[in-house]
Design an enzyme around this catalytic site. Structure first.
Site, PDB file in Angstrom:
ATOM      1  N   LYS A  99       0.841  -1.186  -0.089  1.00 21.96           N
ATOM      2  CA  LYS A  99      -0.005  -0.071  -0.004  1.00 21.96           C
ATOM      3  C   LYS A  99       0.362   1.181  -0.093  1.00 21.96           C
ATOM      4  CE  LYS A  99      -4.429   1.309   0.664  1.00 21.96           C
ATOM      5  NZ  LYS A  99      -5.795   0.094  -0.275  1.00 21.96           N
TER       6      LYS A  99
HETATM    7  P1  NAD Z   1     -13.284   7.298  -3.027  1.00 20.03           P
HETATM    8  O1  NAD Z   1     -11.614   8.938  -2.852  1.00 20.03           O
HETATM    9  O2  NAD Z   1     -13.279   7.569  -4.385  1.00 20.03           O
HETATM   10  O3  NAD Z   1     -14.362   7.484  -2.045  1.00 20.03           O
HETATM   11  C1  NAD Z   1     -13.997   8.105  -1.368  1.00 20.03           C
HETATM   12  C2  NAD Z   1     -15.412   9.080   0.020  1.00 20.03           C
HETATM   13  O4  NAD Z   1     -15.432   8.181   1.856  1.00 20.03           O
HETATM   14  C3  NAD Z   1     -16.140  10.272  -0.742  1.00 20.03           C
HETATM   15  O5  NAD Z   1     -17.080   9.983  -1.271  1.00 20.03           O
HETATM   16  C4  NAD Z   1     -15.411  11.016   0.245  1.00 20.03           C
HETATM   17  O6  NAD Z   1     -16.646  11.840   0.236  1.00 20.03           O
HETATM   18  C5  NAD Z   1     -15.892   9.896   1.461  1.00 20.03           C
HETATM   19  N1  NAD Z   1     -15.510  10.703   2.823  1.00 20.03           N
HETATM   20  C6  NAD Z   1     -14.384  11.220   3.233  1.00 20.03           C
HETATM   21  N2  NAD Z   1     -14.030  11.084   4.592  1.00 20.03           N
HETATM   22  C7  NAD Z   1     -15.099  11.028   5.161  1.00 20.03           C
HETATM   23  C8  NAD Z   1     -16.143  11.168   6.153  1.00 20.03           C
HETATM   24  N3  NAD Z   1     -15.448  11.393   7.508  1.00 20.03           N
HETATM   25  N4  NAD Z   1     -17.040  10.704   6.576  1.00 20.03           N
HETATM   26  C9  NAD Z   1     -17.713  10.707   5.465  1.00 20.03           C
HETATM   27  N5  NAD Z   1     -16.935  10.017   4.307  1.00 20.03           N
HETATM   28  C10 NAD Z   1     -15.956  10.359   4.108  1.00 20.03           C
HETATM   29  O7  NAD Z   1     -12.412   6.505  -2.259  1.00 20.03           O
HETATM   30  P2  NAD Z   1     -12.615   4.792  -2.583  1.00 20.03           P
HETATM   31  O8  NAD Z   1     -11.300   4.662  -3.489  1.00 20.03           O
HETATM   32  O9  NAD Z   1     -14.260   4.891  -2.844  1.00 20.03           O
HETATM   33  O10 NAD Z   1     -12.511   4.292  -1.375  1.00 20.03           O
HETATM   34  C11 NAD Z   1     -13.364   4.451   0.152  1.00 20.03           C
HETATM   35  C12 NAD Z   1     -12.704   3.479   1.098  1.00 20.03           C
HETATM   36  O11 NAD Z   1     -12.756   1.822  -0.162  1.00 20.03           O
HETATM   37  C13 NAD Z   1     -11.182   3.230   1.207  1.00 20.03           C
HETATM   38  O12 NAD Z   1     -11.262   2.311   2.778  1.00 20.03           O
HETATM   39  C14 NAD Z   1     -10.815   2.258   0.482  1.00 20.03           C
HETATM   40  O13 NAD Z   1      -9.160   1.917   1.137  1.00 20.03           O
HETATM   41  C15 NAD Z   1     -11.423   0.703   0.549  1.00 20.03           C
HETATM   42  N6  NAD Z   1     -11.377   0.778  -1.160  1.00 20.03           N
HETATM   43  C16 NAD Z   1     -11.392   1.110  -2.269  1.00 20.03           C
HETATM   44  C17 NAD Z   1     -10.718   0.285  -3.359  1.00 20.03           C
HETATM   45  C18 NAD Z   1     -11.114   0.726  -4.925  1.00 20.03           C
HETATM   46  O14 NAD Z   1     -10.963   0.185  -5.598  1.00 20.03           O
HETATM   47  N7  NAD Z   1     -11.202   1.968  -4.817  1.00 20.03           N
HETATM   48  C19 NAD Z   1     -11.130  -1.076  -3.629  1.00 20.03           C
HETATM   49  C20 NAD Z   1     -10.764  -1.729  -1.981  1.00 20.03           C
HETATM   50  C21 NAD Z   1     -11.574  -1.124  -0.973  1.00 20.03           C
END
Ligand code: NAD
Length: 425
Positions: free
Chosen positions: A115
């Site tokens: 990561k």
């Molecule tokens: P992203 O940046 O696309 O979206 C993040 C979202 O979370 C946004 O809508 C943001 O406004 C919201 N957010 C941020 N801080 C917040 C808070 N304090 N309270 C409420 N909402 C809040 O990110 P993502 O890629 O969707 O990732 C989200 C989660 O999923 C993370 O934990 C990431 O590690 C995990 N994840 C992502 C992927 C991927 O393929 N992108 C894969 C596996 C896991």
């Protein structure tokens, strides 16, 4: 074998790495003789901390701190996303790398875990500053990343454009175009169909499987989703299309509620236009903390880690927690929810759809032969369903939670590989 840990690896240290270590401790009694090797999982293989100087638009040079952690490479090259966020810490990146090791083994993709992250609020940067930051960070990682060494992907606040800049920078430094160095790229640069929605789609697929086991009909089921980014947005669309009602959505701008179900297509259009989710005019805005009181069949945390804690676990009224985010539930909250009869489909299973289609993208890049979206989604759905069934059956046999079952299966795979490879020298 010594068990003394460097201070920054201490399980008592608060934060995500402490949570990850507690999870490893919980699974250790189930590992039999393989527990001999479990220390391997409590220490990242290598950690790189980099200084990223960026010339800002005003001519001043600003320094940012970046990380890349290779947690474990026993089963294959490192794999895991890159996060840009103002609160990124080494503890967080280490924990996320550990969860990648477990996740990749839990669903059986041939990777270790890694990561990366940069402590930066990208909303405060211009596009040019963001590009310079990304390129300098990538250049600093040059010794660690590579298509057969460590393959980054998007995470919070990183996207296809950032992956394109990373691929271009790495390629220029190598003197050849190396599309396979990152996944989650644009289609025009060797990206894969289906990758953008893969994590949210995977969340939905295991959610459907868990609902079937719990006897919950999908049509009309109430869903609350925290985070409306890559993961939360795609999961919302899948549930909406299946006839579920998304009754609450929360992002960094606030929380929306509608007892009859939010208009998800309209919300997606709104957010895609760059407008703040919470300013959407056709839903009731509720206080952020009230999000946890909304009664649902599915609660889908899809934002950041440590959101479900002892402070709100008693209040949550749902049947199934589907962990779209990594590490959203603390071990103490995990126990409270489990005692209350709430099923938790753990992150290392629920959000593995992203890395699964990243694996497909990497395979397609190596063979320069690209699959149809139906092939990709069909293979994704099959892998997610099989992983769910395997983990569910293990949970029933061993009388443990789905999280412990996922960790048992994953740790067995990783530590068997560790044992077979042996210790060098
Ligand atoms: P992203 O940046 O696309 O979206 C993040 C979202 O979370 C946004 O809508 C943001 O406004 C919201 N957010 C941020 N801080 C917040 C808070 N304090 N309270 C409420 N909402 C809040 O990110 P993502 O890629 O969707 O990732 C989200 C989660 O999923 C993370 O934990 C990431 O590690 C995990 N994840 C992502 C992927 C991927 O393929 N992108 C894969 C596996 C896991």
């Amino acid at each position: 074998m010594t068990h003394a840990l460097p201070s920054y690896l201490n399980a008592d240290a608060p934060g995500p790495w402490g949570v990850y270590l507690q999870q490893i401790d919980r699974v250790t009694p189930y590992l039999g003789e393989l527990a001999y090797w479990v220390e391997t999982l409590k220490r990242p293989k290598r950690i790189l901390i980099v200084d990223i100087p960026v010339r800002m638009d005003n001519g001043q040079v600003q320094h940012f701190e970046g990380y890349r952690v290779h947690h474990n490479t026993s089963r294959g090259p490192g794999k895991g996303g890159i996060r840009f966020h103002q609160d990124v810490t080494l503890s967080e990146v280490m924990a996320l790398s550990g969860w990648m090791t477990i996740k990749n083994a839990a669903v059986g993709v041939p990777y270790g875990g890694a990561k990366g992250g940069v402590r930066v609020d990208p909303r405060l940067l211009s596009r040019g500053e963001l590009e310079r930051l990304t390129r300098r960070y990538t250049s600093e990682l040059n010794a660690l990343i590579g298509p057969d060494k460590d393959i980054p992907a998007p995470d919070v606040n990183t996207n296809e454009q950032i992956m394109a800049w990373m691929m271009d920078t790495y390629s220029i430094n190598q003197g050849r175009t190396a599309t396979g160095v990152v996944t989650g790229k644009p289609l025009s640069l060797g990206g894969s169909l289906g990758r953008r929605d893969a994590t949210g789609r995977g969340v939905f697929v295991v959610g459907v499987a868990a609902a079937a086991d719990a006897g919950i009909p999908l049509a009309g089921a109430r869903v609350a989703i925290q985070g409306f980014g890559n993961v939360g947005n795609a999961a919302a669309r899948c549930f909406h299309e299946a006839g579920a009602h998304i009754v609450a959505v929360q992002d960094v701008t606030g929380t929306l509620f509608n007892a009859k179900g939010l208009d998800i297509p309209a919300l997606c259009t709104w957010v895609n236009q760059g407008k703040p989710l919470a300013a959407h005019p056709e839903a009731e805005r509720i206080p952020n903390d009230a999000f946890w009181d909304v009664e649902t069949e599915f609660l889908v945390p899809s934002a950041l880690e440590q959101q479900i804690t002892t402070a709100n676990a008693h209040r949550i009224r749902t049947r199934i927690v589907l962990e779209g985010a990594n590490g959203p539930t603390t071990p103490e909250a995990d126990d409270i929810l489990t005692q209350r009869g709430i099923t938790i489909v753990p992150d290392v299973l629920a959000n593995a759809g992203g890395v699964t289609v990243s694996y497909f993208e990497w395979v397609q890049d190596f063979s320069s032969f690209f699959w149809t979206e139906d092939e990709i989604n069909g293979r994704l759905d099959r892998i997610m369903q099989e992983a769910y069934t395997h983990i569910r059956d293990t949970a029933r046999e061993q009388k443990v939670t789905l999280r412990t079952a996922a960790f048992i299966l994953a740790c067995e795979r990783i530590l068997k590989a560790r044992e077979m490879r042996g210790l060098y020298p």
